[in-house]
Design a protein around this motif. Sequence first.
Motif, mmCIF file in Angstrom:
data_model
loop_
_atom_site.group_PDB
_atom_site.id
_atom_site.type_symbol
_atom_site.label_atom_id
_atom_site.label_comp_id
_atom_site.label_asym_id
_atom_site.label_seq_id
_atom_site.Cartn_x
_atom_site.Cartn_y
_atom_site.Cartn_z
ATOM 1 N N ILE A 27 0.830 -1.202 0.000
ATOM 2 C CA ILE A 27 0.000 0.000 0.000
ATOM 3 C C ILE A 27 0.869 1.259 0.000
ATOM 4 O O ILE A 27 0.497 2.287 -0.563
ATOM 5 N N VAL A 28 2.025 1.179 0.588
ATOM 6 C CA VAL A 28 2.925 2.328 0.660
ATOM 7 C C VAL A 28 3.868 2.361 -0.544
ATOM 8 O O VAL A 28 4.089 3.414 -1.139
ATOM 9 N N PRO A 31 2.025 2.662 -4.801
ATOM 10 C CA PRO A 31 1.641 4.001 -5.266
ATOM 11 C C PRO A 31 2.827 4.960 -5.372
ATOM 12 O O PRO A 31 2.883 5.785 -6.287
ATOM 13 N N SER A 32 3.783 4.853 -4.475
ATOM 14 C CA SER A 32 4.960 5.723 -4.524
ATOM 15 C C SER A 32 5.776 5.498 -5.789
ATOM 16 O O SER A 32 6.219 6.455 -6.429
ATOM 17 N N THR A 55 -3.045 9.577 -6.305
ATOM 18 C CA THR A 55 -2.347 8.813 -5.269
ATOM 19 C C THR A 55 -3.343 8.042 -4.414
ATOM 20 O O THR A 55 -3.110 6.881 -4.065
ATOM 21 N N ALA A 56 -4.458 8.679 -4.072
ATOM 22 C CA ALA A 56 -5.489 8.015 -3.272
ATOM 23 C C ALA A 56 -6.090 6.821 -4.016
ATOM 24 O O ALA A 56 -6.307 5.753 -3.434
ATOM 25 N N ALA A 59 -3.524 4.019 -4.068
ATOM 26 C CA ALA A 59 -3.442 3.375 -2.753
ATOM 27 C C ALA A 59 -4.641 2.456 -2.531
ATOM 28 O O ALA A 59 -4.494 1.344 -2.007
ATOM 29 N N THR A 60 -5.816 2.907 -2.927
ATOM 30 C CA THR A 60 -7.024 2.093 -2.759
ATOM 31 C C THR A 60 -6.960 0.827 -3.604
ATOM 32 O O THR A 60 -7.269 -0.270 -3.122
ATOM 33 N N SER A 62 -4.248 -0.597 -4.766
ATOM 34 C CA SER A 62 -3.177 -1.411 -4.212
ATOM 35 C C SER A 62 -3.656 -2.165 -2.974
ATOM 36 O O SER A 62 -3.363 -3.349 -2.790
ATOM 37 N N PHE A 63 -4.416 -1.498 -2.130
ATOM 38 C CA PHE A 63 -4.961 -2.128 -0.927
ATOM 39 C C PHE A 63 -5.930 -3.244 -1.306
ATOM 40 O O PHE A 63 -5.880 -4.334 -0.738
#
Length: 104
Positions: A27-28, A31-32, A55-56, A59-60, A62-63
């Motif tokens: 999750i970290v 996206p980075s 980015t949000a 992250a979503t 990816s989660f």
Amino acid sequence: IGTSKIAARKALLKESAMTRLVMPLPIVVVPSIIMRFLDNTKWLKRNPKLAAPLTAVLATVSFAISLPLVIAIYPQHSQIKVSEIEPELRTRTEEKEVYYNRGL
């Protein structure tokens, strides 16, 4: 055969804790890495206000993809040798290994 504090400790410290350590990494990191490449694109340079929502979303996504995979690293049920559990539980079975539900 009963409730084992030794099996609970094994499930909590060795299995569930490792899952909790590994879970935030995708999750970290993902996206980075993607945003690092997208920051150099003309599209994002023209639309810098879209960086935070993008980015949000990353992250979503990816989660949503990584959570089931990370939880699946360790199976829901684990086994432990009877010789490793409490003496009062050892006498309740003739099996060499018993299974327990490790929880999430």
